[in-house]
Design a protein around this motif. Structure first.
Motif, PDB file in Angstrom:
ATOM      1  N   ILE A  39       0.853  -1.191   0.000  1.00 29.91           N
ATOM      2  CA  ILE A  39       0.000   0.000   0.000  1.00 29.91           C
ATOM      3  C   ILE A  39       0.884   1.235   0.000  1.00 29.91           C
ATOM      4  O   ILE A  39       1.771   1.377   0.850  1.00 29.91           O
ATOM      5  N   ALA A  40       0.650   2.117  -0.950  1.00 28.78           N
ATOM      6  CA  ALA A  40       1.291   3.432  -0.956  1.00 28.78           C
ATOM      7  C   ALA A  40       0.211   4.479  -0.754  1.00 28.78           C
ATOM      8  O   ALA A  40      -0.848   4.412  -1.386  1.00 28.78           O
ATOM      9  N   THR A  41       0.448   5.434   0.153  1.00 27.15           N
ATOM     10  CA  THR A  41      -0.495   6.531   0.338  1.00 27.15           C
ATOM     11  C   THR A  41       0.181   7.840  -0.052  1.00 27.15           C
ATOM     12  O   THR A  41       1.383   8.020   0.138  1.00 27.15           O
ATOM     13  N   LEU A  42      -0.611   8.742  -0.612  1.00 26.67           N
ATOM     14  CA  LEU A  42      -0.085   9.989  -1.148  1.00 26.67           C
ATOM     15  C   LEU A  42      -0.934  11.172  -0.705  1.00 26.67           C
ATOM     16  O   LEU A  42      -2.091  11.020  -0.313  1.00 26.67           O
ATOM     17  N   GLN A  43      -0.334  12.345  -0.808  1.00 17.86           N
ATOM     18  CA  GLN A  43      -1.010  13.638  -0.659  1.00 17.86           C
ATOM     19  C   GLN A  43      -1.631  13.844   0.726  1.00 17.86           C
ATOM     20  O   GLN A  43      -2.589  14.586   0.879  1.00 17.86           O
ATOM     21  N   GLY A  44      -1.112  13.170   1.741  1.00 20.45           N
ATOM     22  CA  GLY A  44      -1.659  13.375   3.069  1.00 20.45           C
ATOM     23  C   GLY A  44      -0.923  14.466   3.828  1.00 20.45           C
ATOM     24  O   GLY A  44       0.201  14.845   3.463  1.00 20.45           O
ATOM     25  N   PRO A  45      -1.529  14.966   4.917  1.00 21.77           N
ATOM     26  CA  PRO A  45      -2.893  14.621   5.324  1.00 21.77           C
ATOM     27  C   PRO A  45      -3.927  15.507   4.621  1.00 21.77           C
ATOM     28  O   PRO A  45      -3.683  16.677   4.362  1.00 21.77           O
ATOM     29  N   LEU A  46      -5.091  14.933   4.324  1.00 19.87           N
ATOM     30  CA  LEU A  46      -6.162  15.626   3.629  1.00 19.87           C
ATOM     31  C   LEU A  46      -7.399  15.656   4.506  1.00 19.87           C
ATOM     32  O   LEU A  46      -7.728  14.665   5.158  1.00 19.87           O
ATOM     33  N   THR A  47      -8.092  16.774   4.517  1.00 18.21           N
ATOM     34  CA  THR A  47      -9.391  16.813   5.180  1.00 18.21           C
ATOM     35  C   THR A  47     -10.410  16.136   4.265  1.00 18.21           C
ATOM     36  O   THR A  47     -10.186  15.992   3.055  1.00 18.21           O
ATOM     37  N   PRO A  48     -11.551  15.695   4.794  1.00 22.24           N
ATOM     38  CA  PRO A  48     -12.573  15.088   3.921  1.00 22.24           C
ATOM     39  C   PRO A  48     -12.944  15.975   2.748  1.00 22.24           C
ATOM     40  O   PRO A  48     -13.150  15.510   1.636  1.00 22.24           O
TER      41      PRO A  48
END
Length: 239
Positions: A57-66
């Motif tokens: 799993i790769a996660t990107l562009q965090g942290p993001l609000t809803p």
């Protein structure tokens, strides 16, 4: 503990494993990368519910609000996400898996042997290709084919970190008490999201895992840790 369970946005992703779990976090980047569509937040690599599988799993562009997820954040068609797999213990990628957005779908190529390694590493896109429609908070899509499952879309940030306490510690205002115990800590990421690409695939597609790096470096006794692939993720922007 069991492995991957997918929930809704700000409802989250639960990440854990029985015998093998690796994660790395990079929540703050240099100004040229931070808050861009190529900004990597976290990498997770762990054993699947089927112990013969590995989940990446790769996660990107965090942290993001809803609100960011629905209005301002999206996968970028000019950014390729690349999982690098070392299966012989030399910390050079032997296989890569590449993911890139086209229209409303994420296209995944590989695993395949790269034609070059390092920053210039490339693959031939004529290899095995799979695709999944990019999920939204109201429409979760997971495709499975030939033992490989893929997902792309927004998820709750799985990283736990008491950012305020950390700032107090490094500034000296919390010393010598240090960090708070988990039951008293405040999770900065609790209601924040990321964009995630998740791939579960049979280990047979990755080759035989090498000796765990910590064992190979003499940090742990031989046989004390299971063999493990060395895995890292990169993003490459089209120029």
């Amino acid at each position: 503990m069991k492995k991957m369970k997918l929930f809704g946005v700000v409802g989250g992703v639960l990440l854990a494993s029985a015998a093998f779990f690796l994660t790395s976090s990079d929540q703050v980047d240099a100004p040229g990368v931070a808050s861009t569509s190529s900004d990597i937040a976290d990498l997770y690599a762990f054993e699947g519910d089927d112990p013969n599988n590995t989940v990446l799993i790769a996660t990107l562009q965090g942290p993001l609000t809803p609100g960011d997820v629905t209005e301002n954040a999206a996968f970028d068609e000019d950014v390729m996400i690349q999982f690098n797999i070392d299966n012989d213990g030399d910390f050079i990628e032997d296989l890569v898996i590449q993911a890139i957005k086209r229209d409303d779908s994420m296209y995944v190529f590989g695993p395949v042997v790269p034609t070059a390694t390092g920053l210039v590493g490339q693959v031939e896109t004529s290899g095995t290709m799979r695709q999944v429609k990019i999920s939204t908070s109201d429409d979760v899509q997971i495709t499975s084919e030939d033992g490989v499952s893929i997902f792309a879309g927004p998820r709750r940030d799985g990283f736990f970190f008491d950012s305020n306490r950390f700032n107090d510690v490094i500034s000296g205002t919390a010393a010598p008490e240090g960090f708070l115990p988990p039951e008293e800590a405040s999770d900065f990421f609790e209601d924040l999201n990321v964009l995630a690409v998740s791939i579960e695939l049979p280990n047979s597609l990755l080759g035989t895992a090498p000796t765990h790096a910590a064992v190979a470096e003499g940090l742990f006794p031989e046989g004390s840790l299971p063999d493990a692939y060395n895995i890292w993720v990169t993003t490459k922007r089209k120029q």
